[in-house]
Design a protein around this motif. Structure first.
Motif, short mmCIF file in Angstrom:
data_model
loop_
_atom_site.label_atom_id
_atom_site.label_comp_id
_atom_site.label_asym_id
_atom_site.label_seq_id
_atom_site.Cartn_x
_atom_site.Cartn_y
_atom_site.Cartn_z
N GLY A 241 -8.66 -34.66 8.52
CA GLY A 241 -9.61 -35.73 8.77
C GLY A 241 -9.69 -36.72 7.62
O GLY A 241 -8.99 -36.60 6.61
N PRO A 242 -10.57 -37.72 7.73
CA PRO A 242 -10.61 -38.81 6.75
C PRO A 242 -11.15 -38.40 5.39
O PRO A 242 -10.96 -39.13 4.42
CB PRO A 242 -11.54 -39.83 7.42
CG PRO A 242 -12.38 -39.03 8.37
CD PRO A 242 -11.49 -37.93 8.86
N MET A 243 -11.81 -37.22 5.28
CA MET A 243 -12.39 -36.83 4.00
C MET A 243 -11.56 -35.83 3.22
O MET A 243 -11.88 -35.55 2.07
CB MET A 243 -13.79 -36.25 4.22
CG MET A 243 -14.81 -37.22 4.77
SD MET A 243 -16.50 -36.61 4.61
CE MET A 243 -16.43 -35.09 5.58
N LEU A 244 -10.50 -35.27 3.82
CA LEU A 244 -9.80 -34.17 3.15
C LEU A 244 -8.32 -34.11 3.48
O LEU A 244 -7.94 -34.07 4.65
CB LEU A 244 -10.45 -32.83 3.54
CG LEU A 244 -9.82 -31.56 2.99
CD1 LEU A 244 -9.91 -31.52 1.47
CD2 LEU A 244 -10.48 -30.32 3.60
N ASP A 245 -7.50 -34.11 2.45
CA ASP A 245 -6.10 -33.73 2.52
C ASP A 245 -5.91 -32.51 1.61
O ASP A 245 -6.44 -32.48 0.49
CB ASP A 245 -5.18 -34.85 2.04
CG ASP A 245 -4.97 -35.94 3.07
OD1 ASP A 245 -5.29 -35.72 4.25
OD2 ASP A 245 -4.48 -37.03 2.69
N VAL A 246 -5.14 -31.53 2.08
CA VAL A 246 -4.83 -30.35 1.28
C VAL A 246 -3.34 -30.32 1.01
O VAL A 246 -2.53 -30.40 1.94
CB VAL A 246 -5.26 -29.05 1.98
CG1 VAL A 246 -5.06 -27.85 1.04
CG2 VAL A 246 -6.72 -29.12 2.43
N PHE A 247 -2.98 -30.21 -0.27
CA PHE A 247 -1.58 -30.21 -0.70
C PHE A 247 -1.25 -28.80 -1.19
O PHE A 247 -1.77 -28.35 -2.21
CB PHE A 247 -1.37 -31.23 -1.82
CG PHE A 247 -1.80 -32.63 -1.46
CD1 PHE A 247 -0.89 -33.55 -0.98
CD2 PHE A 247 -3.14 -33.01 -1.58
CE1 PHE A 247 -1.29 -34.83 -0.63
CE2 PHE A 247 -3.55 -34.29 -1.23
CZ PHE A 247 -2.62 -35.21 -0.76
N GLN B 267 -5.13 -41.28 2.02
CA GLN B 267 -6.33 -42.08 2.23
C GLN B 267 -7.58 -41.22 2.28
O GLN B 267 -8.68 -41.74 2.49
CB GLN B 267 -6.19 -42.88 3.53
CG GLN B 267 -5.02 -43.85 3.54
CD GLN B 267 -5.12 -44.91 2.46
OE1 GLN B 267 -6.15 -45.57 2.33
NE2 GLN B 267 -4.07 -45.06 1.68
N ALA B 268 -7.42 -39.92 2.14
CA ALA B 268 -8.57 -39.02 2.24
C ALA B 268 -9.47 -39.15 1.02
O ALA B 268 -9.01 -39.44 -0.09
CB ALA B 268 -8.09 -37.58 2.38
N THR B 269 -10.75 -38.90 1.23
CA THR B 269 -11.70 -38.95 0.11
C THR B 269 -11.33 -37.91 -0.94
O THR B 269 -11.20 -38.23 -2.13
CB THR B 269 -13.13 -38.69 0.61
OG1 THR B 269 -13.44 -39.60 1.66
CG2 THR B 269 -14.13 -38.84 -0.52
N THR C 47 -22.75 -37.94 2.81
CA THR C 47 -22.61 -38.35 1.41
C THR C 47 -21.19 -38.23 0.90
O THR C 47 -20.85 -38.81 -0.13
CB THR C 47 -23.52 -37.51 0.51
OG1 THR C 47 -23.05 -36.14 0.52
CG2 THR C 47 -24.96 -37.55 1.00
N GLN C 48 -20.36 -37.45 1.57
CA GLN C 48 -19.00 -37.10 1.16
C GLN C 48 -18.97 -36.29 -0.14
O GLN C 48 -17.92 -36.14 -0.75
CB GLN C 48 -18.11 -38.34 1.04
CG GLN C 48 -17.95 -39.10 2.34
CD GLN C 48 -16.84 -40.13 2.28
OE1 GLN C 48 -15.66 -39.77 2.31
NE2 GLN C 48 -17.22 -41.39 2.18
N GLN C 49 -20.10 -35.76 -0.55
CA GLN C 49 -20.13 -34.88 -1.71
C GLN C 49 -19.43 -33.56 -1.38
O GLN C 49 -19.50 -33.07 -0.26
CB GLN C 49 -21.56 -34.60 -2.14
CG GLN C 49 -22.29 -35.78 -2.76
CD GLN C 49 -23.73 -35.44 -3.07
OE1 GLN C 49 -24.43 -34.83 -2.24
NE2 GLN C 49 -24.19 -35.83 -4.24
#
Length: 522
Positions: free
Chosen positions: A302-308, A350-352, A495-497
């Motif tokens: 999703g827009p808030m999280l990418d996992v590498f 583009q993830a937060t 809040t995206q915290q």
């Protein structure tokens, strides 16, 4: 966050009960019975529109699959069947595509005996939730180290899995040491003449080190004999990575088994090839056509999280002093291709939040002791000076992240069998060309507890918190001592915290921190 629905109790227990029954049935009876799903179901590598699913049968079978957005399967979509055959140990997995985002997804398997195609199994079901395309609360857990140091399945089972499941995570990151192929088990463990542990579930393949392909496969099947592991697998996707114990302790190209009497197969390369095949057969890991055995990858949630997901094992040079002054094939731990991939993937994200899931910690010193030598096993070389050896690739990566103004990178890892929170501060570092970042350590899930370890000063780490055995407790504590750990991460949709909590097996919150997202300066 919306509550993730669980399949009904019958659906959850179908695989485990059938598996137990199949073990007790004589061979003649089994041959004429329905096919059985032996080790439950798994899902993994889920994003907004796709996800992997997995199961295993007890015989050659045609496995039919359905997927639905409702638990009743009223709107089920049938998928093309896949044959479970001996050369894959009757395991099947596939990618489901075209799924709605942010939804509970239910999947169902039915197996038909290839010899008697009209003889069908009982159905078995599983569930996962796809990633959102808009901002909503996200929760995930991570940990590592399952069934190590001889601590197997006792009467309580692998209870940390049950504790994690209580939090209804969207997914679980298994940070490596997913099995212990090099740690044989015994029926009972004694200390000071007292019985302290009893492996009430044990198979013959766990009584020796894994060498053959069937023995490596059996390591995975053993873990899935645990009721808590199966229950979590049925409703929560697992994103797998690996480390050393999937093959043999501290393996690299320099691993020498000539004096290890436990092994008749002395080539670490042969062992690694068999272990890698079992790893990919027995997990719902995505297949990468460009490199079929690849473990490193990115999952966009999703827009808030990418996992590498990193692989610090497959491309490293041989373990050694790690004091090289420049990057060479000998000094690498990521490898040139993986490092270039990671830089590209981070710069285009583009993830937060960008979570870097590493199978080993950055700043903790981990030694590989062999024949009087003290070689570097992880990244840090223990000299507390400017970057050398394997530290050079990490310095290059951290410099790149700063130069490209990539913000909100957080590292999660396991490997060291205790839990900790490390803050890396360039003002306290020998190498200072990077932005501050956090690294969170957790584990073990169900293995011996050790630690704590010493931090190397090259990148300026400070242990803000740790919990490990005391001197009085000593090393290699069994799981029932309670020092089994996992991390719990919440990202707030408003809040995206990001809030990170370090938890133990009893579900005690040991420590937490809430991180505010930064805005990228373009």
């Amino acid at each position: 966050m919306s509550r993730i629905l669980r399949p009904n109790r019958r659906a959850l227990l179908t695989g485990s009960v059938a598996f137990a029954v199949s073990l007790s049935m004589p061979a003649i009876s089994r041959a004429s019975a329905r096919p059985v799903f032996t080790h439950g179901v798994q899902s993994g590598d889920v994003d907004t529109t796709t996800g992997m699913i997995w199961t295993r049968t007890d015989r050659p079978a045609r496995v039919m699959m359905e997927v639905s957005a409702t638990e009743s399967f009223a709107d089920a979509r049938k998928l093309a069947p896949i044959d479970a055959i001996p050369n894959r140990d009757f395991a099947v997995k596939r990618l489901i595509e075209g799924l709605p985002s942010g939804q509970d997804i239910f999947y169902r398997f039915v197996a038909a005996d290839l010899s008697e195609i009209n003889v069908l199994s009982e159905p078995i079901t599983g569930q996962f939730r796809t990633a959102p395309t808009s901002r909503r609360n996200i929760r995930f857990v991570w940990s590592g180290d399952t069934a190590g140091q001889g601590w197997g399945i006792d009467d309580d089972g692998m209870r940390t899995y049950a504790t994690m499941l209580q939090h209804r995570p969207d997914f679980f990151i298994h940070s490596g040491d997913t099995i212990y192929a090099d740690n044989p088990m015994q029926d009972e463990v004694e200390k000071d003449g007292q019985l302290i542990w009893k492996n009430t579930t044990l198979i013959e393949e766990k009584r020796k080190v894994a060498e053959t392909l069937p023995e490596f496969r059996a390591q995975w099947k053993y873990n899935m004999m645990d009721q808590h592991v199966r229950a979590m697998n049925a409703v929560c996707p697992t994103f797998f990575q690996w480390d050393d114990h999937e093959v043999v302790n501290n393996w690299s190209g320099s691993k020498d088994l000539t004096e290890d009497e436990r092994y008749t197969e002395k080539s670490v390369h042969v062992l690694q090839s068999r272990a890698s095949r079992a790893f990919h057969e027995m997990t719902p890991l995505r297949f990468t056509p460009a490199e079929p055995g690849r473990v490193y990858r990115k999952i966009s949630y999703g827009p808030m999280l990418d996992v590498f997901f990193l692989d610090l094992r497959s491309y490293r040079g041989p373990n050694g002093p790690s004091m090289e002054a420049e990057i060479t094939d000998h000094s690498r731990i990521l490898g040139a291709e993986q490092l270039d991939w990671l830089k590209r993937a981070l710069s285009t994200s583009q993830a937060t939040w960008k979570v870097i899931a590493s199978d080993m910690p950055v700043g903790l010193i981990v030694w590989d002791r062999w024949k009087g030598q003290k070689w570097v096993e992880a990244i840090s070389n223990g000299d507390n000076g400017p970057p050398k050896g394997r530290e050079l690739e990490i310095a290059d990566l951290l410099r790149f992240i700063k130069a490209e103004s990539i913000v909100n990178t957080v590292w999660v890892t396991a490997d060291v069998h205790y839990t900790a929170a490390h803050y890396y501060d360039p003002n306290k570092a020998q190498f200072q060309d990077f932005e501050p970042f956090w690294e969170f350590v957790s584990g073990p899930l169900h293995a011996g507890t050790f630690g704590p370890r010493v931090l190397d000063g090259t990148f300026g780490p400070e242990a803000k918190f740790f919990k490990a055995p005391s001197k009085e407790q000593g090393p290699n504590l069994p799981p029932n001592a309670g020092l089994q750990f996992f991390g719990l991460v919440d990202i707030d949709g408003d809040t995206q915290q990001m809030t990170v909590r370090l938890m133990d097996r009893a579900d005690t919150e040991l420590w937490s921190v809430t991180l505010d997202p930064q805005v990228r300066d373009l």
